[in-house]
Design a protein around this motif. Structure first.
Motif, short mmCIF file in Angstrom:
data_model
loop_
_atom_site.label_atom_id
_atom_site.label_comp_id
_atom_site.label_asym_id
_atom_site.label_seq_id
_atom_site.Cartn_x
_atom_site.Cartn_y
_atom_site.Cartn_z
N MET A 94 0.94 -1.25 -0.01
CA MET A 94 0.00 0.07 -0.08
C MET A 94 0.91 1.23 0.07
SD MET A 94 -2.78 1.26 2.72
CE MET A 94 -4.13 0.40 2.37
N THR A 95 0.64 2.14 -0.85
CA THR A 95 1.18 3.62 -0.82
C THR A 95 0.88 4.57 0.23
OG1 THR A 95 1.21 3.34 -3.18
CG2 THR A 95 1.84 5.66 -2.35
N LEU A 96 1.95 4.90 0.93
CA LEU A 96 1.53 5.98 1.90
C LEU A 96 1.54 7.51 1.61
CD1 LEU A 96 3.74 4.37 4.71
CD2 LEU A 96 1.22 4.13 4.16
N SER A 97 0.74 8.26 2.16
CA SER A 97 1.00 9.54 1.91
C SER A 97 1.94 10.57 2.46
CB SER A 97 -0.41 10.29 2.38
OG SER A 97 -0.28 10.34 3.64
N SER A 98 2.35 11.74 2.15
CA SER A 98 3.34 12.42 2.80
C SER A 98 3.42 12.41 4.47
CB SER A 98 3.61 13.75 2.44
OG SER A 98 2.14 14.49 2.51
N SER A 99 2.20 12.07 4.83
CA SER A 99 1.83 12.13 6.37
C SER A 99 2.15 10.65 6.92
CB SER A 99 0.36 12.78 6.45
OG SER A 99 -0.41 11.99 6.05
N GLY A 100 2.16 9.75 6.10
CA GLY A 100 2.38 8.63 6.75
C GLY A 100 1.15 7.61 6.60
N GLN A 101 -0.18 8.36 6.09
CA GLN A 101 -1.46 7.57 6.18
C GLN A 101 -1.45 6.72 4.92
OE1 GLN A 101 -4.74 10.20 7.05
NE2 GLN A 101 -3.68 11.13 8.85
N PRO A 102 -2.18 5.68 5.16
CA PRO A 102 -2.21 4.72 3.78
C PRO A 102 -3.14 5.47 2.97
CG PRO A 102 -2.85 3.50 5.96
CD PRO A 102 -2.90 4.89 6.12
N LEU A 103 -2.77 5.12 1.56
CA LEU A 103 -3.75 5.71 0.45
C LEU A 103 -4.37 4.26 -0.24
CD1 LEU A 103 -1.29 8.27 -1.23
CD2 LEU A 103 -3.35 8.72 0.18
N ARG A 104 -4.95 4.54 -1.28
CA ARG A 104 -5.69 3.56 -2.13
C ARG A 104 -4.57 2.46 -2.48
NH1 ARG A 104 -10.30 2.46 -5.25
NH2 ARG A 104 -9.98 1.31 -7.13
N PRO A 105 -4.61 1.28 -2.21
CA PRO A 105 -3.58 0.28 -2.64
C PRO A 105 -3.85 -0.20 -4.07
CG PRO A 105 -5.35 -0.97 -1.54
CD PRO A 105 -5.66 0.70 -1.44
N LYS A 106 -2.71 -0.76 -4.54
CA LYS A 106 -2.79 -0.89 -5.94
C LYS A 106 -3.70 -2.40 -6.28
CE LYS A 106 -0.11 -2.73 -10.10
NZ LYS A 106 1.29 -2.83 -10.70
N LEU A 107 -4.64 -2.25 -7.03
CA LEU A 107 -5.88 -3.41 -7.08
C LEU A 107 -5.83 -3.84 -8.24
CD1 LEU A 107 -8.55 -1.04 -5.37
CD2 LEU A 107 -7.04 -3.06 -4.24
N PRO A 108 -6.31 -5.30 -8.46
CA PRO A 108 -6.59 -5.89 -9.76
C PRO A 108 -7.57 -5.28 -10.52
CG PRO A 108 -6.35 -7.39 -8.23
CD PRO A 108 -6.76 -6.13 -7.27
N PRO A 109 -7.26 -5.39 -11.83
CA PRO A 109 -8.46 -4.81 -12.82
C PRO A 109 -9.90 -5.43 -12.43
CG PRO A 109 -7.10 -6.16 -14.02
CD PRO A 109 -6.78 -6.18 -12.64
N GLY A 110 -11.05 -4.85 -12.87
CA GLY A 110 -12.18 -5.12 -12.58
C GLY A 110 -13.27 -4.33 -13.52
N SER A 111 -14.26 -5.02 -13.59
CA SER A 111 -15.30 -4.46 -14.94
C SER A 111 -16.66 -4.84 -13.88
CB SER A 111 -15.16 -4.96 -16.36
OG SER A 111 -15.20 -6.80 -16.02
N PRO A 112 -17.68 -4.22 -14.58
CA PRO A 112 -19.06 -4.65 -14.04
C PRO A 112 -19.51 -5.78 -15.09
CG PRO A 112 -19.01 -2.22 -15.03
CD PRO A 112 -17.73 -2.83 -15.58
#
Length: 296
Positions: free
Chosen positions: A1-19
């Protein structure tokens, strides 16, 4: 998971999806991470109030090294199907409908917490199509005893009363609950994931947890079953998880000490157990080669 400059978690890398359109049921967003050619398919089923991504994001990449991974939000949760009255039976039927839409003849169900109950019901609905079950931090029932049982018995009452409450007030109450429970250590992405849920569906799901009981029929399921026990879990206590261990002959039990959120917060320990559980079910280890035993 990527962290923001403040160290808080951001949206992780996720697999592709579709309806994906489910015949007679509606449209649901489905993620799919392709595994090695010819490998089996695993359908991941998430827990109460959260979403598939929040429950399973650390598992997507390592699982896709040995199997194709499919996941989606249960109805009333996240981007799942809208529902007027949430039920586990409908959720299990949704799993089958997703498998039909993706043309999956057989699949393995991996369910966590509430997802474990839905996985059991899916296997009961279509035992010929479920090649194996992995049941994590779950049980054959969730009532328990003493004060726990008393507290859970209030959920059906709250669910009924909530239907008499204005929708705006229900939503406000749900927001306050989420903000109080999910602090900034998990970040705004986690809060946003949970807030996608329908507050009424959350209460209805709680009532379903109170009423769920598979003790009379789980032993009749014909597929191999593995259990991951989260020892010291305050949400699904040890004695309830142990009931599942005792209810199924030849169940393979894998255990580690961790709280209910350890599927994410201690993923290394969870993954060690999940890998062993998949070995028990015959899901080949990466890289997949023709001739290995597989739940395909």
């Amino acid at each position: 998971m990527t962290l923001s400059s403040s160290g808080q978690p951001l949206r992780p890398k996720l697999p592709p999806g579709s309806p994906v359109v489910l015949a007679g049921r509606g449209e649901v967003f489905v993620r799919c991470a392709e595994g090695p050619p010819g490998s089996p398919t695993i359908i991941l089923l998430h827990g109460w109030t959260v979403t598939a991504d929040l429950n399973w994001y650390p598992a997507y990449a390592p699982l896709a090294e040995r199997a194709t991974v499919v996941t989606f939000d249960h109805r009333g949760h996240g981007e799942g199907l809208p529902t007027k009255r949430f039920s586990f039976a409908d959720c299990a039927a949704d799993v089958v409908a997703v498998a039909d839409a993706l043309e999956l003849e057989k699949f393995v169900c991996v369910g966590y917490s509430m997802g474990g109950a839905i996985a059991q019901l899916t296997a009961r609905q279509v035992p010929e199509r479920v090649a194996g079950l992995v049941l994590g931090a779950t049980s054959t029932n969730f009532r328990g005893r003493g004060l726990r049982s008393l507290r859970l018995s209030l959920l059906p009452v709250f669910a009924g009363a909530s239907r008499l409450t204005p929708a705006g007030l229900r939503q406000w109450g749900w927001q306050q609950t989420v903000f109080n429970i999910i602090g900034h250590n998990f970040g705004r992405w986690a809060q946003a994931e949970v807030l996608k849920g329908d507050p009424q569906a959350m209460l209805d799901a709680g009532a379903e947890l109170f009423n769920f009981n598979s003790r009379s029929w789980i032993s009749e399921l014909p597929m191999p079953i593995a259990q991951i026990r989260t020892l010291g879990d305050s949400v699904v206590p040890d004695y309830l998880q142990e009931e599942l261990s005792h209810a199924v002959a030849n169940i393979a039990v894998f255990a580690y000490r961790g709280g209910h959120a350890s599927v994410v917060t201690d993923f290394g320990s969870f993954w060690h157990c999940l890998s062993g559980a998949l070995d028990h079910l015959g899901v080949p280890q990466a890289p997949y080669t023709t001739g290995q035993a597989a739940a395909s």
